[in-house]
Design a protein around this motif. Structure first.
Motif, PDB file in Angstrom:
ATOM      1  N   GLY A   1       0.806  -1.211   0.000  1.00  0.00           N
ATOM      2  CA  GLY A   1       0.000   0.000   0.000  1.00  0.00           C
ATOM      3  C   GLY A   1       0.843   1.267   0.000  1.00  0.00           C
ATOM      4  N   LEU A   2       0.157   2.413   0.096  1.00  0.00           N
ATOM      5  CA  LEU A   2       0.836   3.697  -0.018  1.00  0.00           C
ATOM      6  C   LEU A   2       1.854   3.912   1.096  1.00  0.00           C
ATOM      7  N   PHE A   3       1.503   3.610   2.344  1.00  0.00           N
ATOM      8  CA  PHE A   3       2.422   3.830   3.462  1.00  0.00           C
ATOM      9  C   PHE A   3       3.705   3.021   3.281  1.00  0.00           C
ATOM     10  N   TRP A   4       3.545   1.733   3.004  1.00  0.00           N
ATOM     11  CA  TRP A   4       4.729   0.885   2.864  1.00  0.00           C
ATOM     12  C   TRP A   4       5.486   1.173   1.575  1.00  0.00           C
ATOM     13  N   THR A   5       4.807   1.704   0.568  1.00  0.00           N
ATOM     14  CA  THR A   5       5.509   2.163  -0.626  1.00  0.00           C
ATOM     15  C   THR A   5       6.492   3.268  -0.255  1.00  0.00           C
ATOM     16  N   GLY A   6       6.030   4.204   0.598  1.00  0.00           N
ATOM     17  CA  GLY A   6       6.920   5.268   1.062  1.00  0.00           C
ATOM     18  C   GLY A   6       8.083   4.730   1.876  1.00  0.00           C
ATOM     19  N   VAL A   7       7.792   3.812   2.799  1.00  0.00           N
ATOM     20  CA  VAL A   7       8.839   3.243   3.649  1.00  0.00           C
ATOM     21  C   VAL A   7       9.870   2.484   2.812  1.00  0.00           C
ATOM     22  N   LEU A   8       9.391   1.638   1.909  1.00  0.00           N
ATOM     23  CA  LEU A   8      10.302   0.838   1.087  1.00  0.00           C
ATOM     24  C   LEU A   8      11.123   1.705   0.142  1.00  0.00           C
ATOM     25  N   SER A   9      10.509   2.750  -0.409  1.00  0.00           N
ATOM     26  CA  SER A   9      11.274   3.620  -1.303  1.00  0.00           C
ATOM     27  C   SER A   9      12.402   4.321  -0.560  1.00  0.00           C
ATOM     28  N   VAL A  10      12.177   4.674   0.695  1.00  0.00           N
ATOM     29  CA  VAL A  10      13.237   5.285   1.514  1.00  0.00           C
ATOM     30  C   VAL A  10      14.364   4.279   1.745  1.00  0.00           C
ATOM     31  N   LEU A  11      14.009   3.041   2.121  1.00  0.00           N
ATOM     32  CA  LEU A  11      15.026   2.016   2.359  1.00  0.00           C
ATOM     33  C   LEU A  11      15.811   1.703   1.087  1.00  0.00           C
ATOM     34  N   ILE A  12      15.113   1.620  -0.038  1.00  0.00           N
ATOM     35  CA  ILE A  12      15.785   1.332  -1.310  1.00  0.00           C
ATOM     36  C   ILE A  12      16.765   2.442  -1.664  1.00  0.00           C
ATOM     37  N   GLY A  13      16.312   3.685  -1.555  1.00  0.00           N
ATOM     38  CA  GLY A  13      17.198   4.804  -1.860  1.00  0.00           C
ATOM     39  C   GLY A  13      18.413   4.844  -0.950  1.00  0.00           C
ATOM     40  N   LEU A  14      18.202   4.592   0.351  1.00  0.00           N
ATOM     41  CA  LEU A  14      19.285   4.637   1.326  1.00  0.00           C
ATOM     42  C   LEU A  14      20.343   3.580   1.045  1.00  0.00           C
ATOM     43  N   ILE A  15      19.911   2.347   0.822  1.00  0.00           N
ATOM     44  CA  ILE A  15      20.856   1.234   0.662  1.00  0.00           C
ATOM     45  C   ILE A  15      21.508   1.244  -0.714  1.00  0.00           C
ATOM     46  N   LEU A  16      20.701   1.408  -1.761  1.00  0.00           N
ATOM     47  CA  LEU A  16      21.215   1.300  -3.118  1.00  0.00           C
ATOM     48  C   LEU A  16      22.227   2.395  -3.441  1.00  0.00           C
ATOM     49  N   SER A  17      21.981   3.613  -2.967  1.00  0.00           N
ATOM     50  CA  SER A  17      22.843   4.733  -3.340  1.00  0.00           C
ATOM     51  C   SER A  17      24.181   4.725  -2.621  1.00  0.00           C
ATOM     52  N   SER A  18      24.309   3.940  -1.573  1.00  0.00           N
ATOM     53  CA  SER A  18      25.596   3.883  -0.878  1.00  0.00           C
ATOM     54  C   SER A  18      26.667   3.208  -1.729  1.00  0.00           C
ATOM     55  N   ALA A  19      26.255   2.541  -2.819  1.00  0.00           N
ATOM     56  CA  ALA A  19      27.216   1.807  -3.638  1.00  0.00           C
ATOM     57  C   ALA A  19      28.073   2.714  -4.510  1.00  0.00           C
TER      58      ALA A  19
END
Length: 404
Positions: free
Chosen positions: A311-329
């Motif tokens: 849903g919308l809430f978890w879409t926001g949460v997951l997008s934050v986690l994805i951005g945080l982890i993926l961009s550290s590379a």
């Protein structure tokens, strides 16, 4: 005290007497912020341009290709040229090109002029990024990861702020307000002219620093490793392209959000990406860049797989986690590649920054075709599997004790 990874990384022999110049790094990071704010206004304005000019998703993707494609082609050439003939004031020239591109976007009477404006912004990136990355490394002392993170986070913060500024300025005031962002370029050009003078002086001092130490790997192994790093960048930037170009459309279609609400969600993702860049470099200085690359790309896989189904809430949460982890590379990948090919800082920066733009542009166009044919939900279901390619990180060589 320098970290273990920093103290064992290959570096010019003269690096021992060079302290980390944080003021220079902060200056170049600030200019990176300004540069990428102006660039991100382009993608953040896609919904507005889509409505005003009646564009389809393929045409939106072609604008991304015009921007990212020019940057991709030109950046390695600029990096190769400045490795041999450094031109510090090219930083000012690059930002000037981006400013002209924005002015053209604000006044464009038709779609071809929009493409030309996007291409000028891409040319600005092609000129800015290789030389700016070189300046960041020259000012790093031994903290190469930290300097690269600080430099890159300026760009990520600019990319995150762009959609937010567009939501509160461009959307309510219309396309002509895009020209207001060009005023930021004047501030950046003033700072960059001073940074260019510092770097020109630094270049004169480093001529007598001695040869660059090598890592001892055979040329064939270096080329294979560069290819693996390039494939990892492909994974990262294809997924980033799917977010940057189409995330707002996906949210509007699936959750019936307004354009401003969708752009705020995009800001959350890009803001988390900026935080990931901050963490990636310093952590790499301590535990090794190889470990950061491994964890950041493969570790994001569970979250990308879940994103299209919540849903919308978890879409926001997951997008934050994805951005945080993926961009550290990305800071770790740049530092790792620069250590593989010592003495070619500009070329490596140009190749990898250019590759990032090029992959993003090509895949934005390709994903636009897929979205028109099958829908945006299908795009994110397919892209969710891309981080599995992070398994390639297991085959990267160990360059120092921290990577053991």
């Amino acid at each position: 005290m320098p970290s273990p990874a920093a103290s064992t990384a290959p570096a010019p022999t003269g690096t021992d007497v060079v302290k980390t110049q944080y003021l220079v790094i902060l200056s170049i990071a600030l200019c990176h912020f300004i540069n990428d704010v102006m660039q991100s206004v382009l993608s953040a304005s896609y919904p507005l341009l889509h409505d005003e000019f009646g564009l389809n998703f393929t045409q939106v993707g072609m604008m991304s290709l015009a921007f990212m494609g020019t940057a991709s082609v030109l950046q390695p050439l600029v990096g190769m040229l400045t490795d041999r003939h450094p031109f510090p004031q090219s930083l000012t020239v690059g930002m000037g090109s981006t400013m002209l591109g924005l002015l053209l976007l604000a006044k464009a009477p038709s779609y071809p002029f929009l493409l030309a404006g996007a291409a000028l912004i891409g040319i600005g990136s092609a000129v800015f990024h290789p030389e700016a990355s070189r300046v960041a490394r020259a000012a790093a002392g031994r903290r190469f990861g930290t300097a690269q993170s600080m430099f890159q986070v300026g760009g990520n913060a600019g990319s995150a702020a762009g959609p937010l500024l567009a939501a509160f300025i461009v959307v309510p005031l219309g396309r002509p307000s895009v020209a207001w962002f060009a005023a930021l370029a004047l501030v950046g050009m003033t700072i960059l002219s001073q940074v260019g003078r510092w770097y020109a002086n630094q270049q004169r001092k480093r001529k007598a620093a001695g040869p660059v130490r090598d890592h001892g790997l055979p040329r064939r192994r270096v080329m294979i490793t560069i290819a693996m790093l390039a494939f990892l960048v492909f994974t990262k930037n294809t997924y980033i392209a799917s977010i940057s170009a189409y995330y707002t459309f996906f949210l509007i279609e699936r959750f019936a959000l307004s354009t401003q609400e969708a752009q705020f969600m995009l800001f959350l993702f890009l803001g988390a990406s900026a935080a990931g860049v901050i963490l990636g470099g310093p952590i790499g200085d301590r535990i090794g860049t190889r470990a950061v690359i491994w964890v950041s790309i493969l570790g994001v896989l569970p979250f990308t797989l879940a994103l299209p189904h919540v849903g919308l809430f978890w879409t926001g949460v997951l997008s934050v986690l994805i951005g945080l982890i993926l961009s550290s590379a990305f800071p770790a990948i740049i530092v790792f590649a620069q250590e593989l090919v010592p003495g070619r800082v500009g070329l490596i920066a140009g190749v990898f920054f250019g590759m990032a733009f090029g992959i993003g542009g090509i895949m934005a166009a390709a994903l636009g075709l897929v979205a028109d044919a099958y829908g945006l939900s299908f795009v994110y279901q397919v892209c969710a599997f891309l981080p599995a390619i992070g398994l390639l990180a297991a085959f990267l060589p160990r360059l120092n004790r921290a990577d053991a």
